[in-house]
Design an enzyme around this catalytic site. Structure first.
Site, PDB file in Angstrom:
ATOM      1  N   GLU B  56       0.844  -1.196  -0.114  1.00  0.00           N
ATOM      2  CA  GLU B  56       0.015   0.019  -0.010  1.00  0.00           C
ATOM      3  C   GLU B  56       0.692   1.127  -0.033  1.00  0.00           C
ATOM      4  OE1 GLU B  56      -0.548  -2.612   2.054  1.00  0.00           O
ATOM      5  OE2 GLU B  56      -2.764  -3.294   1.767  1.00  0.00           O
ATOM      6  N   GLN B 119      -8.865  -6.007  11.787  1.00  0.00           N
ATOM      7  CA  GLN B 119      -8.329  -4.812  10.916  1.00  0.00           C
ATOM      8  C   GLN B 119      -8.732  -3.461  11.220  1.00  0.00           C
ATOM      9  OE1 GLN B 119      -8.569  -6.453   6.877  1.00  0.00           O
ATOM     10  NE2 GLN B 119      -6.508  -7.515   7.176  1.00  0.00           N
ATOM     11  N   LYS B 168     -17.279  -0.401   5.942  1.00  0.00           N
ATOM     12  CA  LYS B 168     -17.696  -1.399   4.973  1.00  0.00           C
ATOM     13  C   LYS B 168     -19.344  -1.323   4.871  1.00  0.00           C
ATOM     14  CE  LYS B 168     -17.309  -6.014   3.469  1.00  0.00           C
ATOM     15  NZ  LYS B 168     -16.861  -7.325   3.661  1.00  0.00           N
ATOM     16  N   MET B 484      24.713   8.405   1.375  1.00  0.00           N
ATOM     17  CA  MET B 484      24.713   9.556   2.174  1.00  0.00           C
ATOM     18  C   MET B 484      24.995   9.477   3.609  1.00  0.00           C
ATOM     19  SD  MET B 484      24.388  12.771   1.240  1.00  0.00           S
ATOM     20  CE  MET B 484      23.334  13.607   0.053  1.00  0.00           C
TER      21      MET B 484
END
Lengths: 163, 576
Positions: B56, B119, B168, B484
């Site tokens: 994601e 979730q 949902k 770096m």
């Protein structure tokens, strides 16, 4: 410098945490924060007491304005305004202290709003100094509990904070 | 007609003209994915193409890259809980660079919110500090208007990411679909037009300057104000520096461009920025990587004019004399008109002397490096890349030394050709940014300049590139170090290279091949140009992963140590 900032925000869930989060994320100080709905139920009004240099206060007002929920921001301390705070003090009231506390409440234009055999609850409104002075006038051993609201502020005269 | 919440989401995206959604399905967004499938089948001519990423974070980065390349709003779609938390790095990245992105996240059904459901996470709470605004939709009747508001907020004013969290059950409920044409919010009215009095003051100050300097940033790119900026800089004849985020708004190959300012800026840009008497800042926020130490910067008296759409960016770090709040494009064209109206020329003699001084600084040739025919110099790779692509590619980068070399040695002549994470400095953005850009502009060459450490942060997207046939060119400047980090450890930690060595590296060329791409390992200087050529000719329609073994000791110069002033530059290793 101490500043009193008044703001109108959309009365939506999350608005308060957005504002509190802004202060914590950017390291600004909140001395007190008072919030309640207004006569227009779609709006909440907050009074925030904060401290900081002129630059910091300018950033605070800009950042508050930037929040999408914020409708208006005013720094009340820039001009004449009134501040009030509510305090309730529970005190031990037995023997000679009962009369003394009653007299003290009268002098400060406070009200006794709860009475038991051994305690009073005294209600007092005013600016912070007045509330502090009242507490200083009572022997610390008599004070059982205090609760204070944050500061509410409003401008004097014709100046108004309107959406 | 009544639609389900899921259908309302897809119809709303259609109304916004959305062409691509970058996402990853999951329980809480299954209704939305089903609606997407059905509506796309029924109306293939209005297809919203879903790009299935492999993480994601990459969904938001790709949407962000699409937005950076096109100027349109990018859209990401993720499920609740881990889907949403994985998206947070992408959201914060877009937020720091003011990129318009709308993130749709699934949430557990309304009745179980707050019950620690499977979730479930407080997505609105977690993302609050790193979005321009966010919403939790609690009523299906407000879904369409909320999405409209999200797009409006994302693209207007100072752009930014807006998240819409959708439970949902809301996506299953029915409501009348009416997509509002316009949206009015009493609490949100960004200023567009600059104050005319301030603009006149700015015009006078600019014309009175003896040592003028123009300093522009990402705001000019975001505001599509490159034509106005070019007209202004040409009209005045003044020097200009552009920040990392602003590169390309003014042509990088033009004589008036002095290079980047700041930590890895050029000597001439930093000296001119420090010694100017009138500074015009446009869509740039005096970031710590640009001005370095603020008290040091403020030693020199100068008049600062600052144009920005966000009032809170003005006088945030550096006090400004002439603030102008407004849309950069509108303000710049008003400023041009104000200069026309004054009908005066800048002070020719002063300007000539100023340019002589600047040319003396420029003669220091601070970007020179020691070439080699035995080891590949990373700067050389970027120069060759610029030659091979004729400066016309969309270049994305990750974060680190390779990012700075790309910014220094690839000259960007057009805006929206240079996509990188300037504000948050997110390693891993390069490949997803390239995906977003390639989908937006399939005919343009798209190159991801990266390093062996950065690329591994989102390397799984090689799989997405395979599925969607994205012929991106990946230039991996492989120095086998967190470059770096190693550079700072060398300069400021007496060479104690604590954990900066990337041990156990994969064979990147073989890895790319295992995904079905072309993988080429390059380890000799003379092989660099042919490999780059082949990537754009022989393998034009394939993803090519060039794993280029560069000099592991090379550092990025010039450099200003964090907390130092603009004139306290380290120009090169010979000065140490």
């Amino acid at each position: 410098m101490r500043h009193v900032i008044a703001l109108l925000v959309e009365n939506e869930s999350g608005a308060l945490s957005r504002i509190a989060g802004l202060f914590s994320a950017r390291g600004y100080n909140i001395e007190s924060l008072t919030v309640a709905p207004t006569e227009d139920e779609s709006l909440s009004r907050m009074t925030i007491v904060t401290t900081g240099s002129d630059d910091v206060i300018e950033q605070i007002t800009k950042q508050l304005n930037k929040l999408i929920d914020t409708v208006k921001v005013v720094d009340l301390s820039e001009s004449a305004h009134i501040e009030r705070e509510l305090m309730m003090v529970k005190v031990r009231a037995v023997g000679s202290d009962r009369e003394e506390l009653k007299r003290l409440a009268d002098i400060f234009r406070a009200r006794i709003i709860d009475v038991t055999d051994t305690t009073y609850v005294i209600e007092l409104t005013g600016n912070q100094q007045k509330l502090n002075a009242f507490l200083a006038a009572i022997s610390p051993s008599l004070i059982l509990e205090t609760v204070r609201s944050g500061v509410c502020g409003i401008a004097r005269g014709e100046r108004m904070l309107k959406a | 007609m009544q639609l389900t919440g899921a259908e309302i989401v897809i119809r709303s995206l259609q109304e916004e003209g959305v062409r691509f959604v970058f996402g990853y399905p999951g329980g809480a967004v299954l209704h939305i994915y089903d609606a997407l499938f059905q509506i796309n089948q029924a109306e293939p001519e209005r297809e919203i193409r879903h790009v299935l990423v492999r993480h994601e974070q990459a969904a938001v980065h790709a949407a962000d890259g699409y937005a950076r390349a096109t100027g349109e709003v990018g859209v990401a779609l993720v499920t609740s809980g881990p889907g949403a938390t994985n998206a947070v790095t992408g959201i914060a990245t877009a937020y720091m660079d003011s990129i318009p992105v709308v993130i749709l996240s699934g949430q557990v059904p309304t009745p179980v919110i707050g019950e620690d459901a499977f979730q479930e996470v407080d997505t609105v709470g977690i993302t609050r500090p790193c979005v321009k605004h966010n919403f939790l939709v609690k009523d299906v009747n407000q879904l369409a208007e909320t999405i409209k508001k999200a797009f409006h907020i994302a693209r207007t004013g100072r752009p930014g990411p807006v998240l819409v969290d959708i439970p949902k059950d809301i996506t299953a409920q029915l409501a009348e679909f009416h997509y509002p044409k316009t949206v009015a919010m009493r609490s949100y009215n960004p200023v567009v037009k600059g104050h005319p009095g301030q603009i006149r003051k700015a015009a006078h100050a600019l014309l009175a300057a003896k040592r003028p300097m123009i300093y522009t940033g990402g705001g000019v790119v975001l505001g599509n104000a490159a034509p106005e900026l070019r007209a202004l800089v040409k009209k005045l004849g003044y020097p200009i520096t552009q920040t990392l985020m602003g590169l390309g708004a003014f042509p990088g190959s033009d004589k008036q461009f002095l290079g980047m300012p700041g930590m890895h800026g050029t000597y001439e840009a930093n000296m001119a920025l420090h010694h100017c008497d009138v500074l015009l800042a446009v869509g740039a926020r005096f970031d710590d990587r640009v001005v370095g130490n603020v008290p040091h910067f403020l030693q020199e008296p100068r008049t600062i004019i600052h144009i920005d759409v966000d009032p809170s960016s003005i006088s945030k770090r550096v006090p400004v004399d002439i603030p102008i709040v407004g849309d950069v494009k509108v303000v710049l064209s008003d400023l041009l008109a104000a200069l026309e109206a004054l009908d005066r020329r800048p002070d020719e003699a002063a300007l000539t002397a100023w340019w002589q001084q600047i040319e003396a600084w420029r003669a220091r040739n601070c970007l020179a490096y020691t070439p080699s025919d035995t080891v590949i110099k990373p700067q050389f790779v970027i120069e060759k890349l610029w030659e091979v692509t004729k400066g016309e590619a969309i270049v994305t980068s990750d974060v680190g030394q390779h990012q700075m070399w790309a910014a220094q040695y690839y000259r960007f002549d057009e805006p929206r050709r240079w996509l990188n994470s300037g504000g948050l400095g997110t390693m891993g953005v390069g490949l997803p940014y390239a995906m977003g850009a390639k989908l937006a502009f399939p005919e343009m060459p798209v190159v991801c300049v990266t390093g062996e450490a950065s690329i591994q942060m989102c390397i799984q997207e090689l799989s997405t590139c395979k599925q969607f046939r994205l012929p991106i060119k990946i230039v991996n400047l492989n120095n086998r170090y967190l470059g770096m980090v190693r550079q700072w450890q060398e300069l400021f930690y007496s060479g104690r290279y604590s954990e900066s060595y990337m041990d156990s590296l994969p064979d990147f060329a073989a890895l790319a091949r295992s995904y079905g791409h072309v993988g080429i390992r390059v380890d000799r200087p003379e092989a660099v140009a042919p490999a780059l050529e082949a990537a754009f000719t022989t393998h034009k329609d394939e993803l090519v992963f060039l794993d280029i073994q560069v000099d592991p000791r090379e550092n990025v110069y010039p450099m200003i140590q964090g907390g130092k002033g603009l004139t306290e530059m380290i120009l090169g290793s010979e000065e140490l």
